[in-house]
Design a protein around this motif. Sequence first.
Motif, PDB file in Angstrom:
ATOM      1  N   SER A  14       0.831  -1.208   0.000  1.00 28.77           N
ATOM      2  CA  SER A  14       0.000   0.000   0.000  1.00 28.77           C
ATOM      3  C   SER A  14       0.864   1.255   0.000  1.00 28.77           C
ATOM      4  CB  SER A  14      -0.936   0.006   1.211  1.00 28.77           C
ATOM      5  OG  SER A  14      -1.884  -1.023   1.093  1.00 28.77           O
ATOM      6  N   ARG A  15       1.914   1.258   0.818  1.00 32.32           N
ATOM      7  CA  ARG A  15       2.832   2.406   0.845  1.00 32.32           C
ATOM      8  C   ARG A  15       3.507   2.598  -0.511  1.00 32.32           C
ATOM      9  NH1 ARG A  15       4.001   0.472   5.847  1.00 32.32           N
ATOM     10  NH2 ARG A  15       5.852  -0.664   5.147  1.00 32.32           N
ATOM     11  N   SER A  16       3.927   1.490  -1.124  1.00 39.39           N
ATOM     12  CA  SER A  16       4.638   1.603  -2.405  1.00 39.39           C
ATOM     13  C   SER A  16       3.738   2.197  -3.479  1.00 39.39           C
ATOM     14  CB  SER A  16       5.197   0.245  -2.841  1.00 39.39           C
ATOM     15  OG  SER A  16       4.198  -0.605  -3.356  1.00 39.39           O
ATOM     16  N   TYR A  17       2.451   1.893  -3.422  1.00 44.09           N
ATOM     17  CA  TYR A  17       1.525   2.473  -4.398  1.00 44.09           C
ATOM     18  C   TYR A  17       1.201   3.920  -4.057  1.00 44.09           C
ATOM     19  CZ  TYR A  17       0.776  -1.771  -7.039  1.00 44.09           C
ATOM     20  OH  TYR A  17       0.961  -2.859  -7.854  1.00 44.09           O
ATOM     21  N   ALA A  18       1.076   4.218  -2.770  1.00 44.25           N
ATOM     22  CA  ALA A  18       0.715   5.574  -2.348  1.00 44.25           C
ATOM     23  C   ALA A  18       1.833   6.574  -2.614  1.00 44.25           C
ATOM     24  CB  ALA A  18       0.359   5.576  -0.866  1.00 44.25           C
ATOM     25  N   LEU A  19       3.077   6.122  -2.589  1.00 41.82           N
ATOM     26  CA  LEU A  19       4.215   7.033  -2.730  1.00 41.82           C
ATOM     27  C   LEU A  19       4.581   7.353  -4.178  1.00 41.82           C
ATOM     28  CD1 LEU A  19       6.500   5.621   0.098  1.00 41.82           C
ATOM     29  CD2 LEU A  19       5.269   7.802   0.081  1.00 41.82           C
ATOM     30  N   VAL A  20       3.955   6.699  -5.124  1.00 43.89           N
ATOM     31  CA  VAL A  20       4.275   6.952  -6.538  1.00 43.89           C
ATOM     32  C   VAL A  20       3.840   8.369  -6.914  1.00 43.89           C
ATOM     33  CG1 VAL A  20       3.724   6.322  -8.920  1.00 43.89           C
ATOM     34  CG2 VAL A  20       4.148   4.546  -7.234  1.00 43.89           C
ATOM     35  N   ASP A  21       4.745   9.119  -7.508  1.00 48.63           N
ATOM     36  CA  ASP A  21       4.432  10.441  -8.040  1.00 48.63           C
ATOM     37  C   ASP A  21       4.280  10.288  -9.560  1.00 48.63           C
ATOM     38  OD1 ASP A  21       4.386  13.012  -9.083  1.00 48.63           O
ATOM     39  OD2 ASP A  21       5.856  13.770  -7.654  1.00 48.63           O
ATOM     40  N   TYR A  22       3.061  10.382 -10.043  1.00 47.09           N
ATOM     41  CA  TYR A  22       2.780  10.154 -11.463  1.00 47.09           C
ATOM     42  C   TYR A  22       3.376  11.243 -12.361  1.00 47.09           C
ATOM     43  CZ  TYR A  22      -0.127   6.240 -10.171  1.00 47.09           C
ATOM     44  OH  TYR A  22      -0.556   5.026  -9.690  1.00 47.09           O
ATOM     45  N   ASN A  23       3.790  12.362 -11.780  1.00 46.14           N
ATOM     46  CA  ASN A  23       4.476  13.391 -12.560  1.00 46.14           C
ATOM     47  C   ASN A  23       5.943  13.016 -12.799  1.00 46.14           C
ATOM     48  OD1 ASN A  23       2.272  15.201 -12.778  1.00 46.14           O
ATOM     49  ND2 ASN A  23       2.581  15.735 -10.632  1.00 46.14           N
ATOM     50  N   ILE A  24       6.490  12.202 -11.921  1.00 45.87           N
ATOM     51  CA  ILE A  24       7.879  11.761 -12.055  1.00 45.87           C
ATOM     52  C   ILE A  24       7.949  10.393 -12.729  1.00 45.87           C
ATOM     53  CG2 ILE A  24       9.957  11.082 -10.782  1.00 45.87           C
ATOM     54  CD1 ILE A  24       9.091  13.128  -8.626  1.00 45.87           C
ATOM     55  N   HIS A  25       7.148   9.468 -12.246  1.00 48.43           N
ATOM     56  CA  HIS A  25       7.140   8.087 -12.747  1.00 48.43           C
ATOM     57  C   HIS A  25       6.021   7.969 -13.780  1.00 48.43           C
ATOM     58  CE1 HIS A  25       8.529   8.154  -8.517  1.00 48.43           C
ATOM     59  NE2 HIS A  25       9.577   7.607  -9.091  1.00 48.43           N
ATOM     60  N   LYS A  26       6.323   8.392 -14.996  1.00 51.64           N
ATOM     61  CA  LYS A  26       5.283   8.596 -16.007  1.00 51.64           C
ATOM     62  C   LYS A  26       4.833   7.339 -16.733  1.00 51.64           C
ATOM     63  CE  LYS A  26       6.484  13.347 -16.669  1.00 51.64           C
ATOM     64  NZ  LYS A  26       5.708  14.437 -17.146  1.00 51.64           N
ATOM     65  N   ASP A  27       5.593   6.259 -16.673  1.00 51.30           N
ATOM     66  CA  ASP A  27       5.112   5.041 -17.326  1.00 51.30           C
ATOM     67  C   ASP A  27       5.102   3.893 -16.324  1.00 51.30           C
ATOM     68  OD1 ASP A  27       7.607   3.449 -17.459  1.00 51.30           O
ATOM     69  OD2 ASP A  27       8.256   4.920 -18.950  1.00 51.30           O
ATOM     70  N   MET A  28       4.416   2.827 -16.686  1.00 52.98           N
ATOM     71  CA  MET A  28       4.210   1.730 -15.736  1.00 52.98           C
ATOM     72  C   MET A  28       5.514   1.061 -15.333  1.00 52.98           C
ATOM     73  SD  MET A  28       2.627  -1.553 -17.711  1.00 52.98           S
ATOM     74  CE  MET A  28       1.588  -0.742 -18.896  1.00 52.98           C
ATOM     75  N   HIS A  29       6.493   1.047 -16.202  1.00 46.77           N
ATOM     76  CA  HIS A  29       7.767   0.406 -15.872  1.00 46.77           C
ATOM     77  C   HIS A  29       8.535   1.221 -14.831  1.00 46.77           C
ATOM     78  CE1 HIS A  29       6.965  -2.433 -19.008  1.00 46.77           C
ATOM     79  NE2 HIS A  29       6.769  -1.441 -19.852  1.00 46.77           N
ATOM     80  N   LYS A  30       8.520   2.536 -14.958  1.00 44.56           N
ATOM     81  CA  LYS A  30       9.179   3.386 -13.958  1.00 44.56           C
ATOM     82  C   LYS A  30       8.465   3.287 -12.618  1.00 44.56           C
ATOM     83  CE  LYS A  30      11.180   6.654 -17.182  1.00 44.56           C
ATOM     84  NZ  LYS A  30      11.191   7.995 -17.706  1.00 44.56           N
ATOM     85  N   ARG A  31       7.131   3.231 -12.648  1.00 41.46           N
ATOM     86  CA  ARG A  31       6.367   3.082 -11.407  1.00 41.46           C
ATOM     87  C   ARG A  31       6.673   1.742 -10.752  1.00 41.46           C
ATOM     88  NH1 ARG A  31       2.546   5.921 -14.678  1.00 41.46           N
ATOM     89  NH2 ARG A  31       1.553   3.996 -15.346  1.00 41.46           N
ATOM     90  N   HIS A  32       6.780   0.693 -11.566  1.00 49.07           N
ATOM     91  CA  HIS A  32       7.075  -0.638 -11.045  1.00 49.07           C
ATOM     92  C   HIS A  32       8.456  -0.654 -10.379  1.00 49.07           C
ATOM     93  CE1 HIS A  32       7.007  -4.981 -10.747  1.00 49.07           C
ATOM     94  NE2 HIS A  32       8.147  -5.048 -11.397  1.00 49.07           N
ATOM     95  N   GLU A  33       9.444  -0.090 -11.035  1.00 50.37           N
ATOM     96  CA  GLU A  33      10.797  -0.043 -10.462  1.00 50.37           C
ATOM     97  C   GLU A  33      10.820   0.772  -9.176  1.00 50.37           C
ATOM     98  OE1 GLU A  33      13.501  -1.803 -11.205  1.00 50.37           O
ATOM     99  OE2 GLU A  33      12.180  -2.815 -12.633  1.00 50.37           O
ATOM    100  N   PHE A  34      10.078   1.870  -9.148  1.00 51.19           N
ATOM    101  CA  PHE A  34      10.003   2.688  -7.940  1.00 51.19           C
ATOM    102  C   PHE A  34       9.391   1.888  -6.795  1.00 51.19           C
ATOM    103  CE2 PHE A  34       7.636   5.607  -5.184  1.00 51.19           C
ATOM    104  CZ  PHE A  34       8.671   6.406  -4.732  1.00 51.19           C
ATOM    105  N   ARG A  35       8.296   1.184  -7.074  1.00 47.96           N
ATOM    106  CA  ARG A  35       7.645   0.370  -6.042  1.00 47.96           C
ATOM    107  C   ARG A  35       8.589  -0.708  -5.520  1.00 47.96           C
ATOM    108  NH1 ARG A  35       3.037   0.525  -9.962  1.00 47.96           N
ATOM    109  NH2 ARG A  35       1.765   2.241  -9.220  1.00 47.96           N
ATOM    110  N   LYS A  36       9.341  -1.331  -6.426  1.00 47.37           N
ATOM    111  CA  LYS A  36      10.301  -2.350  -5.998  1.00 47.37           C
ATOM    112  C   LYS A  36      11.336  -1.755  -5.052  1.00 47.37           C
ATOM    113  CE  LYS A  36      12.249  -4.866  -9.154  1.00 47.37           C
ATOM    114  NZ  LYS A  36      12.744  -5.470 -10.414  1.00 47.37           N
ATOM    115  N   GLN A  37      11.831  -0.563  -5.367  1.00 44.54           N
ATOM    116  CA  GLN A  37      12.823   0.081  -4.506  1.00 44.54           C
ATOM    117  C   GLN A  37      12.239   0.417  -3.137  1.00 44.54           C
ATOM    118  OE1 GLN A  37      16.134   0.308  -4.898  1.00 44.54           O
ATOM    119  NE2 GLN A  37      15.622  -0.988  -6.639  1.00 44.54           N
ATOM    120  N   ILE A  38      10.996   0.863  -3.117  1.00 43.06           N
ATOM    121  CA  ILE A  38      10.329   1.163  -1.838  1.00 43.06           C
ATOM    122  C   ILE A  38      10.278  -0.107  -0.994  1.00 43.06           C
ATOM    123  CG2 ILE A  38       8.110   1.768  -0.759  1.00 43.06           C
ATOM    124  CD1 ILE A  38       9.597   4.171  -1.916  1.00 43.06           C
ATOM    125  N   ILE A  39       9.893  -1.205  -1.613  1.00 41.83           N
ATOM    126  CA  ILE A  39       9.793  -2.477  -0.886  1.00 41.83           C
ATOM    127  C   ILE A  39      11.170  -2.950  -0.429  1.00 41.83           C
ATOM    128  CG2 ILE A  39       9.236  -4.932  -1.185  1.00 41.83           C
ATOM    129  CD1 ILE A  39       6.881  -3.887  -3.011  1.00 41.83           C
TER     130      ILE A  39
END
Length: 86
Positions: A14-39
């Motif tokens: 839940s935290r990994s999804y809530a912390l995604v900034d869609y202005n920075i992580h503009k595509d699903m692959h960048k969002r996925h990598e960001f979530r992985k790093q959070i975890i």
Amino acid sequence: MSYGENQLINNALSRSYALVDYNIHKDMHKRHEFRKQIILNDESLTENEKSEAIKIISKFIIITILFLIREQKESNQQIHKIHDNR
């Protein structure tokens, strides 16, 4: 939203999804990598829990990609039908 039985994993996801900034992580692959790093950086999880959480978000992205491919195929079929009827 519940992802599994382990509440720590659910909270981390839940935290990994809530912390995604869609202005920075503009595509699903960048969002996925960001979530992985959070975890991976979450100190409340064991290594096994981190692995399980990453498996869960990876399954989700695979399902999303398959859905998008299916939608694209259906859209292309509709375009061809319209073009063939002219």
